[in-house]
Design a protein around this motif. Structure first.
Motif, PDB file in Angstrom:
ATOM      1  N   LYS A   4       0.853  -1.187   0.000  1.00  0.00           N
ATOM      2  CA  LYS A   4       0.000   0.000   0.000  1.00  0.00           C
ATOM      3  C   LYS A   4       0.892   1.241   0.000  1.00  0.00           C
ATOM      4  CE  LYS A   4      -4.028  -2.099   0.692  1.00  0.00           C
ATOM      5  NZ  LYS A   4      -5.390  -1.788   0.982  1.00  0.00           N
ATOM      6  N   LYS A   5       0.412   2.285  -0.678  1.00  0.00           N
ATOM      7  CA  LYS A   5       1.166   3.525  -0.813  1.00  0.00           C
ATOM      8  C   LYS A   5       0.607   4.576   0.139  1.00  0.00           C
ATOM      9  CE  LYS A   5       0.163   3.685  -5.130  1.00  0.00           C
ATOM     10  NZ  LYS A   5       0.027   4.111  -6.540  1.00  0.00           N
ATOM     11  N   ILE A   6       1.519   5.239   0.855  1.00  0.00           N
ATOM     12  CA  ILE A   6       1.130   6.269   1.809  1.00  0.00           C
ATOM     13  C   ILE A   6       1.887   7.552   1.491  1.00  0.00           C
ATOM     14  CG2 ILE A   6       1.087   6.955   4.234  1.00  0.00           C
ATOM     15  CD1 ILE A   6       0.807   3.990   4.960  1.00  0.00           C
ATOM     16  N   LEU A   7       1.140   8.629   1.312  1.00  0.00           N
ATOM     17  CA  LEU A   7       1.726   9.947   1.113  1.00  0.00           C
ATOM     18  C   LEU A   7       1.837  10.629   2.466  1.00  0.00           C
ATOM     19  CD1 LEU A   7       2.715  12.343  -0.609  1.00  0.00           C
ATOM     20  CD2 LEU A   7       0.303  12.976  -0.926  1.00  0.00           C
ATOM     21  N   ILE A   8       3.049  11.009   2.825  1.00  0.00           N
ATOM     22  CA  ILE A   8       3.319  11.712   4.077  1.00  0.00           C
ATOM     23  C   ILE A   8       3.459  13.192   3.745  1.00  0.00           C
ATOM     24  CG2 ILE A   8       4.940  12.002   5.987  1.00  0.00           C
ATOM     25  CD1 ILE A   8       5.796   9.018   5.407  1.00  0.00           C
ATOM     26  N   ILE A   9       2.562  14.004   4.265  1.00  0.00           N
ATOM     27  CA  ILE A   9       2.629  15.453   4.060  1.00  0.00           C
ATOM     28  C   ILE A   9       3.046  16.058   5.392  1.00  0.00           C
ATOM     29  CG2 ILE A   9       1.417  17.524   3.305  1.00  0.00           C
ATOM     30  CD1 ILE A   9      -0.579  15.648   1.840  1.00  0.00           C
ATOM     31  N   GLU A  10       4.329  16.365   5.504  1.00  0.00           N
ATOM     32  CA  GLU A  10       4.944  16.775   6.770  1.00  0.00           C
ATOM     33  C   GLU A  10       6.138  17.676   6.453  1.00  0.00           C
ATOM     34  OE1 GLU A  10       6.084  17.630  10.166  1.00  0.00           O
ATOM     35  OE2 GLU A  10       4.552  16.073  10.363  1.00  0.00           O
ATOM     36  N   ASP A  11       6.184  18.854   7.068  1.00  0.00           N
ATOM     37  CA  ASP A  11       7.274  19.784   6.784  1.00  0.00           C
ATOM     38  C   ASP A  11       8.517  19.553   7.631  1.00  0.00           C
ATOM     39  OD1 ASP A  11       5.799  20.733   9.021  1.00  0.00           O
ATOM     40  OD2 ASP A  11       6.622  22.745   8.739  1.00  0.00           O
ATOM     41  N   ASP A  29       4.824   1.513   1.143  1.00  0.00           N
ATOM     42  CA  ASP A  29       5.653   2.399   0.331  1.00  0.00           C
ATOM     43  C   ASP A  29       5.261   3.830   0.666  1.00  0.00           C
ATOM     44  OD1 ASP A  29       6.916   0.273  -0.976  1.00  0.00           O
ATOM     45  OD2 ASP A  29       5.406   0.220  -2.561  1.00  0.00           O
ATOM     46  N   THR A  30       6.268   4.703   0.817  1.00  0.00           N
ATOM     47  CA  THR A  30       5.982   6.078   1.211  1.00  0.00           C
ATOM     48  C   THR A  30       6.469   7.071   0.171  1.00  0.00           C
ATOM     49  OG1 THR A  30       8.042   6.240   2.462  1.00  0.00           O
ATOM     50  CG2 THR A  30       6.092   5.543   3.678  1.00  0.00           C
ATOM     51  N   PHE A  31       5.762   8.191   0.126  1.00  0.00           N
ATOM     52  CA  PHE A  31       6.095   9.321  -0.725  1.00  0.00           C
ATOM     53  C   PHE A  31       5.923  10.563   0.135  1.00  0.00           C
ATOM     54  CE2 PHE A  31       4.191   5.901  -3.097  1.00  0.00           C
ATOM     55  CZ  PHE A  31       5.153   5.653  -4.064  1.00  0.00           C
ATOM     56  N   PHE A  32       6.562  11.652  -0.254  1.00  0.00           N
ATOM     57  CA  PHE A  32       6.586  12.831   0.603  1.00  0.00           C
ATOM     58  C   PHE A  32       6.158  14.101  -0.108  1.00  0.00           C
ATOM     59  CE2 PHE A  32       9.688   9.909   2.314  1.00  0.00           C
ATOM     60  CZ  PHE A  32       9.427   9.929   3.665  1.00  0.00           C
ATOM     61  N   ALA A  33       5.549  14.994   0.656  1.00  0.00           N
ATOM     62  CA  ALA A  33       5.347  16.389   0.290  1.00  0.00           C
ATOM     63  C   ALA A  33       5.621  17.178   1.564  1.00  0.00           C
ATOM     64  CB  ALA A  33       3.937  16.639  -0.202  1.00  0.00           C
ATOM     65  N   PRO A  48      -1.975   7.683  -3.746  1.00  0.00           N
ATOM     66  CA  PRO A  48      -1.759   6.872  -2.542  1.00  0.00           C
ATOM     67  C   PRO A  48      -3.041   6.218  -2.042  1.00  0.00           C
ATOM     68  CG  PRO A  48      -1.853   9.183  -1.967  1.00  0.00           C
ATOM     69  CD  PRO A  48      -1.878   9.113  -3.474  1.00  0.00           C
ATOM     70  N   ASP A  49      -2.853   5.188  -1.242  1.00  0.00           N
ATOM     71  CA  ASP A  49      -3.968   4.510  -0.591  1.00  0.00           C
ATOM     72  C   ASP A  49      -4.383   5.242   0.688  1.00  0.00           C
ATOM     73  OD1 ASP A  49      -4.165   2.058  -2.313  1.00  0.00           O
ATOM     74  OD2 ASP A  49      -2.062   1.904  -1.681  1.00  0.00           O
ATOM     75  N   LEU A  50      -3.462   6.081   1.209  1.00  0.00           N
ATOM     76  CA  LEU A  50      -3.682   6.784   2.470  1.00  0.00           C
ATOM     77  C   LEU A  50      -2.787   8.020   2.485  1.00  0.00           C
ATOM     78  CD1 LEU A  50      -4.899   6.549   5.479  1.00  0.00           C
ATOM     79  CD2 LEU A  50      -2.677   5.594   6.047  1.00  0.00           C
ATOM     80  N   ILE A  51      -3.258   9.061   3.175  1.00  0.00           N
ATOM     81  CA  ILE A  51      -2.457  10.273   3.361  1.00  0.00           C
ATOM     82  C   ILE A  51      -2.321  10.540   4.849  1.00  0.00           C
ATOM     83  CG2 ILE A  51      -2.381  12.790   3.042  1.00  0.00           C
ATOM     84  CD1 ILE A  51      -3.859  12.333   0.363  1.00  0.00           C
ATOM     85  N   ILE A  52      -1.087  10.798   5.283  1.00  0.00           N
ATOM     86  CA  ILE A  52      -0.809  11.252   6.642  1.00  0.00           C
ATOM     87  C   ILE A  52      -0.513  12.742   6.520  1.00  0.00           C
ATOM     88  CG2 ILE A  52       0.766  11.122   8.597  1.00  0.00           C
ATOM     89  CD1 ILE A  52       1.151   8.148   7.841  1.00  0.00           C
TER      90      ILE A  52
END
Length: 132
Positions: A4-11, A29-33, A48-52
């Protein structure tokens, strides 16, 4: 089956790296913004399947990101978990009303973090406690 893909939106780079390490160890699997401006383009790119999502972001903040996600029919279905250091009142209620599936306070407990992620991804059998 693909991870599963998770987008992490964290500064905060260190916080994002901590999430990445925890998630990678649990086969995500993670991706970032790192700001609200790039978060939507990264969500479109990776689907992504989920966003943090952190609330305190440069370029508009987490609530603006949530509004922009909900306005896009392809991104509106992605579950969002808000993880923030901001005071829970009134942010918890505002985040849940804006469509967040869960609200967690930093610093987040690792087992609670993973349990909420699994629940939001539908990976639990329903016997685990729901965290909102």
């Amino acid at each position: 089956m693909a991870n599963k893909k998770i987008l992490i939106i964290e500064d905060d780079h260190d916080v994002g790296l901590g999430y990445h390490i925890r998630l990678k160890a649990n086969h995500y699997d993670t991706f970032f913004a790192t700001d609200s401006l790039t978060s939507i383009s990264e969500a479109r790119k990776h689907q992504p399947d989920l966003i943090i999502l952190d609330l305190g972001l440069p370029g508009g903040g987490g609530f603006e990101v949530m509004d922009r996600l909900k306005a896009d029919m392809y991104l509106a279905i992605i579950p969002v978990i808000v993880v923030t250091a901001r005071h829970p009142y009134p942010n918890r209620e505002r985040a849940l009303l804006a469509g967040a599936k869960a609200f967690l306070q930093k610093p987040v407990n690792n087992s609670e973090f993973l349990a909420v992620i699994r629940q939001c991804l539908g990976e639990t059998n329903g016997s685990e406690q729901q965290h909102a």
